[in-house]
Design a protein around this motif. Structure first.
Motif, PDB file in Angstrom:
ATOM      1  N   VAL A  27       1.845 -27.903 -10.561  1.00  0.00           N
ATOM      2  CA  VAL A  27       0.789 -28.261 -11.500  1.00  0.00           C
ATOM      3  C   VAL A  27      -0.388 -28.821 -10.714  1.00  0.00           C
ATOM      4  CG1 VAL A  27       0.134 -29.699 -13.454  1.00  0.00           C
ATOM      5  CG2 VAL A  27       2.431 -28.752 -13.336  1.00  0.00           C
ATOM      6  N   ALA A  28      -1.564 -28.331 -11.007  1.00  0.00           N
ATOM      7  CA  ALA A  28      -2.792 -28.879 -10.435  1.00  0.00           C
ATOM      8  C   ALA A  28      -3.676 -29.330 -11.585  1.00  0.00           C
ATOM      9  CB  ALA A  28      -3.516 -27.837  -9.582  1.00  0.00           C
ATOM     10  N   VAL A  29      -4.082 -30.569 -11.549  1.00  0.00           N
ATOM     11  CA  VAL A  29      -5.024 -31.111 -12.533  1.00  0.00           C
ATOM     12  C   VAL A  29      -6.309 -31.395 -11.784  1.00  0.00           C
ATOM     13  CG1 VAL A  29      -5.483 -32.960 -14.180  1.00  0.00           C
ATOM     14  CG2 VAL A  29      -3.161 -32.086 -13.914  1.00  0.00           C
ATOM     15  N   LEU A  30      -7.382 -30.741 -12.217  1.00  0.00           N
ATOM     16  CA  LEU A  30      -8.629 -30.740 -11.465  1.00  0.00           C
ATOM     17  C   LEU A  30      -9.781 -31.241 -12.316  1.00  0.00           C
ATOM     18  CD1 LEU A  30      -7.121 -27.627 -11.267  1.00  0.00           C
ATOM     19  CD2 LEU A  30      -8.473 -27.638  -9.188  1.00  0.00           C
ATOM     20  N   SER A  31     -10.868 -31.566 -11.633  1.00  0.00           N
ATOM     21  CA  SER A  31     -12.132 -31.763 -12.334  1.00  0.00           C
ATOM     22  C   SER A  31     -12.998 -30.513 -12.241  1.00  0.00           C
ATOM     23  CB  SER A  31     -12.891 -32.963 -11.748  1.00  0.00           C
ATOM     24  OG  SER A  31     -13.202 -32.749 -10.385  1.00  0.00           O
ATOM     25  N   ARG A  32     -12.565 -29.524 -11.453  1.00  0.00           N
ATOM     26  CA  ARG A  32     -13.340 -28.311 -11.207  1.00  0.00           C
ATOM     27  C   ARG A  32     -13.002 -27.224 -12.212  1.00  0.00           C
ATOM     28  NH1 ARG A  32     -16.128 -25.859  -7.197  1.00  0.00           N
ATOM     29  NH2 ARG A  32     -15.901 -27.694  -5.882  1.00  0.00           N
ATOM     30  N   ASN A  33     -14.013 -26.522 -12.681  1.00  0.00           N
ATOM     31  CA  ASN A  33     -13.826 -25.345 -13.515  1.00  0.00           C
ATOM     32  C   ASN A  33     -13.520 -24.132 -12.634  1.00  0.00           C
ATOM     33  OD1 ASN A  33     -14.456 -26.289 -16.320  1.00  0.00           O
ATOM     34  ND2 ASN A  33     -16.388 -26.865 -15.340  1.00  0.00           N
ATOM     35  N   LEU A  34     -13.212 -23.012 -13.272  1.00  0.00           N
ATOM     36  CA  LEU A  34     -12.875 -21.789 -12.543  1.00  0.00           C
ATOM     37  C   LEU A  34     -14.168 -21.036 -12.221  1.00  0.00           C
ATOM     38  CD1 LEU A  34     -10.428 -20.393 -11.424  1.00  0.00           C
ATOM     39  CD2 LEU A  34     -10.186 -19.144 -13.547  1.00  0.00           C
ATOM     40  N   THR A  35     -14.956 -21.644 -11.329  1.00  0.00           N
ATOM     41  CA  THR A  35     -16.245 -21.096 -10.928  1.00  0.00           C
ATOM     42  C   THR A  35     -16.439 -21.340  -9.437  1.00  0.00           C
ATOM     43  OG1 THR A  35     -17.521 -23.132 -11.265  1.00  0.00           O
ATOM     44  CG2 THR A  35     -17.181 -21.709 -13.198  1.00  0.00           C
ATOM     45  N   PHE A  36     -17.554 -20.805  -8.903  1.00  0.00           N
ATOM     46  CA  PHE A  36     -17.897 -21.033  -7.502  1.00  0.00           C
ATOM     47  C   PHE A  36     -18.813 -22.243  -7.347  1.00  0.00           C
ATOM     48  CE2 PHE A  36     -16.894 -16.417  -7.239  1.00  0.00           C
ATOM     49  CZ  PHE A  36     -15.903 -16.505  -6.272  1.00  0.00           C
ATOM     50  N   ASP A  37     -18.600 -23.266  -8.140  1.00  0.00           N
ATOM     51  CA  ASP A  37     -19.403 -24.481  -8.089  1.00  0.00           C
ATOM     52  C   ASP A  37     -19.244 -25.154  -6.730  1.00  0.00           C
ATOM     53  OD1 ASP A  37     -20.909 -26.648  -8.701  1.00  0.00           O
ATOM     54  OD2 ASP A  37     -19.709 -27.329 -10.399  1.00  0.00           O
ATOM     55  N   ARG A  38     -20.301 -25.820  -6.266  1.00  0.00           N
ATOM     56  CA  ARG A  38     -20.262 -26.509  -4.968  1.00  0.00           C
ATOM     57  C   ARG A  38     -20.292 -28.015  -5.117  1.00  0.00           C
ATOM     58  NH1 ARG A  38     -25.017 -24.972  -1.413  1.00  0.00           N
ATOM     59  NH2 ARG A  38     -24.136 -26.736  -0.263  1.00  0.00           N
ATOM     60  N   CYS A  39     -19.995 -28.537  -6.293  1.00  0.00           N
ATOM     61  CA  CYS A  39     -20.053 -29.975  -6.503  1.00  0.00           C
ATOM     62  C   CYS A  39     -18.858 -30.680  -5.854  1.00  0.00           C
ATOM     63  CB  CYS A  39     -20.061 -30.289  -7.998  1.00  0.00           C
ATOM     64  SG  CYS A  39     -21.619 -29.905  -8.823  1.00  0.00           S
ATOM     65  N   TRP A  40     -18.992 -32.007  -5.683  1.00  0.00           N
ATOM     66  CA  TRP A  40     -17.869 -32.844  -5.277  1.00  0.00           C
ATOM     67  C   TRP A  40     -16.899 -32.929  -6.449  1.00  0.00           C
ATOM     68  CZ3 TRP A  40     -17.155 -34.648  -0.410  1.00  0.00           C
ATOM     69  CH2 TRP A  40     -18.265 -34.673   0.439  1.00  0.00           C
ATOM     70  N   ASP A  41     -15.642 -32.572  -6.193  1.00  0.00           N
ATOM     71  CA  ASP A  41     -14.621 -32.581  -7.242  1.00  0.00           C
ATOM     72  C   ASP A  41     -13.380 -33.292  -6.734  1.00  0.00           C
ATOM     73  OD1 ASP A  41     -15.117 -31.006  -9.861  1.00  0.00           O
ATOM     74  OD2 ASP A  41     -16.051 -29.727  -8.351  1.00  0.00           O
TER      75      ASP A  41
END
Length: 596
Positions: free
Chosen positions: A130-144
């Motif tokens: 299980v992975a719980v993330l703050s990142r969406n399934l995109t090529f975003d470059r933000c700090w997550d």
């Protein structure tokens, strides 16, 4: 886990443990980039960390990955948050069965970012990651921030810590706007059952199991979610915040509170909203600069969501998808947060001071109020566009397909939707370029070749009254008249000769690494005896038999591919009768073996 210079490649979260195979994976996300979803199976199966264009340079390689992943990857995404992809690719048809638009029960956003992967060992015993993330399934470059943990189901006893994960998985068929198949529903319920019988271990330095906290799935909360009811110190990190959630957090501690958010978020808060926070920070400009070591672009912008609360000798961290907003804390949105507790003295767990001193403070600077970037007129335009986006996502639109002359089809968007005054809506199929966009009226008709038929529809929303950015989304709409053999035509557009078919076949037999060992071919084959004379076709029977005896599952995608291609007259030129006869012998032997 908490070091800001630690990097995790998202695809690593889906790579099997040693001697395990990936059985299935369920992904939940608020926003989705279809090109990311195209690249994900490729990267997982080839262990490639290359860029998107490198992954998409050879469509046969990508198609191999998509065929091998098959129905293993299922994505549940907020119905109005699929991005318009940069490229107009027929391959998007391969994703339609895996993408499921969903709607939050209480009118907010479907916002959790949870990945649940099921692996099997050689004996068939499951392991869940299980992975719980703050990142969406995109090529975003933000700090997550991401938390990943493995565990194996044990006996029949349910884990109280994992109950929330099971609740999320069980809810997915219910919140789907277009329904899911009976088989997928059964798979989700079985996965939820296994998750609830699994204790997922906390990372090193923390004690006990990871606890899952879903928000927004049950009845609307009468009062906002409170991570804890006591604490001595508090650190809250999120890109978005409002006074409602900030007041909830300040009630937990008497003093010593630190808030990290975005400049524009803090500027937009009402007067007095930050009075109870002793330290308020934003990311420093240096956090977005290019690194000196040549490792590529660093993250840019804050997207991580985390809350740390010190209580006694312990610290509890909450990480996941929830921003510090009323929509998240009151259950209007669907969210997932996880909590884990450890001793402040342990370096791995990290109290607030240790976390800040170990590198996070270096990428922050004190918040200094500035003039908001958006004036009131632009804010009103943005709000109007967001209201229109939600209304469009819920509108009764559908795609109707009808055969025309030769290989041309009519692709039509029908249904009732009238944008509010001052808002214009353009639309087009995502398999065509944006130069094919036109105003949304009913019906809106395009003439397209069969491989370009799609359920994914692009929309661009513009405000004619004030400036500001357009809103651009893709909706997966219900379809009527979509031909059954559409995938075969998409395949034929990529595998258009016996040469390319044999190359693809050998890749399926030998694994994706085999693609790099084969010449590309010039696509000039005519379907005669080329397959025997070229690329070692004389050993094809031996290769098929070897694959059948060692790993019969490798022949399943070949069976599907040949059936797809042989379903059309053009496809039978790509899979010649002589080659098909060889395959039939092997397939019959395999079927007999499976029956025994």
């Amino acid at each position: 886990m908490l070091a800001p210079d630690a990097r995790t490649v998202a695809v690593d979260l889906l790579r099997p443990p040693p001697e395990h195979t990936l059985d299935r994976v369920v992904l939940t996300t608020y926003s989705l980039d279809l090109e990311t979803l195209l690249a994900l199976p490729f990267a997982v199966l080839t262990h490639s960390d290359g860029g998107l264009e490198e992954m998409l340079a050879d469509p046969l390689t990508l198609l191999t990955a998509l065929r091998q992943s098959g129905e293993k990857v299922q994505v549940f995404v907020d119905e109005g948050a699929i991005a318009i992809p940069a490229g107009a690719r027929p391959l998007y048809a391969m994703l339609e069965a895996s993408v499921h638009p969903v709607r939050a029960p209480h009118g907010g956003a479907f916002h959790p970012k949870v990945w649940v992967a099921r692996f099997l060992d050689p004996a068939g015993a499951p392991v869940l990651r299980v992975a719980v993330l703050s990142r969406n399934l995109t090529f975003d470059r933000c700090w997550d921030i991401a938390l990943a943990t493995d565990g194996a189901p044990r006996g029949k006893q349910r884990s109280a810590a994992s109950r929330g994960l099971g609740e999320l998985l069980r809810s997915l068929p219910r919140v789907s706007t277009q329904g899911v198949s009976e088989q997928l529903t059964a798979d989700l319920l079985a996965l939820a059952d296994e998750a609830e019988r699994t204790n997922f271990a906390s990372p090193a330095g923390f004690d006990g199991a990871v606890h899952f906290h879903p928000l927004g799935l049950g009845p609307r909360r009468r009062k906002p979610w409170q991570p804890r009811d006591d604490g001595g110190r508090l650190l809250a990190i999120a890109p978005f915040a409002n006074k409602t959630a900030l007041d909830v957090l300040t009630a937990i501690t008497a003093a010593d509170r630190t808030l990290v958010s975005r400049q524009e978020t803090l500027d937009d808060l009402p007067n007095g909203a930050l009075d109870a926070w002793q330290s308020v920070l934003v990311l420093a400009d240096a956090a977005a600069e290019e690194p000196e070591d040549g490792t590529g672009p660093r993250p840019s912008g804050l997207h991580a969501k985390a809350i740390a609360i010190e209580h006694g000798w312990d610290v509890t961290w909450f990480v996941g998808s929830a921003n510090l907003t009323a929509a998240a804390f009151t259950g209007t949105n669907v969210e997932m947060m996880v909590s884990l507790t450890g001793k402040k003295s342990r370096r791995e767990a990290g109290g607030i001071d240790r976390f800040m001193e170990d590198g996070f403070m270096a990428i922050c600077k004190p918040y200094v109020p500035s003039k908001p970037l958006l004036d009131e007129l632009a804010k009103a335009a943005h709000a109007s566009l967001e209201v229109t986006r939600k209304a469009l996502a819920a509108a009764p639109l559908r795609v109707v397909c009808a055969a025309g002359s030769q290989d041309s089809w009519t692709w039509t968007v029908v249904g009732d939707f009238v944008p509010p005054p001052g808002i214009e809506v353009e639309t087009w199929p995502i398999t065509l370029g944006e130069d094919q966009a036109r105003q949304l009226v009913s019906p809106s008709i395009w003439i397209v070749p069969l491989p370009r038929l799609t359920a994914f529809v692009a929309f661009k929303l513009s405000c004619t009254v004030a400036g500001g950015d357009d809103v651009r989304i893709t909706l997966k709409l219900p379809t009527e008249g979509m031909p059954d053999g559409r995938v075969a035509h998409v395949l034929r557009s990529l595998i258009d000769s016996p040469e390319r078919f044999l190359r693809f076949l050998r890749a399926l037999l030998g694994g994706l690494e085999g693609l790099t060992e084969l010449p590309a071919g010039d696509g000039s084959g005519t379907g005669g005896s080329w397959w025997v004379e070229g690329l070692g076709g004389e050993t094809l029977l031996e290769d098929l038999v070897r694959a059948a005896s060692r790993d019969p599952s490798r022949l399943t995608p070949i069976r599907n591919l040949i059936a797809d291609l042989r379903a059309t007259e053009e496809g039978r030129l790509i899979v010649p009768d002589a080659l098909y006869e060889i395959w039939t012998v092997v397939d019959q032997a395999l079927t007999t073996q499976e029956a025994a």
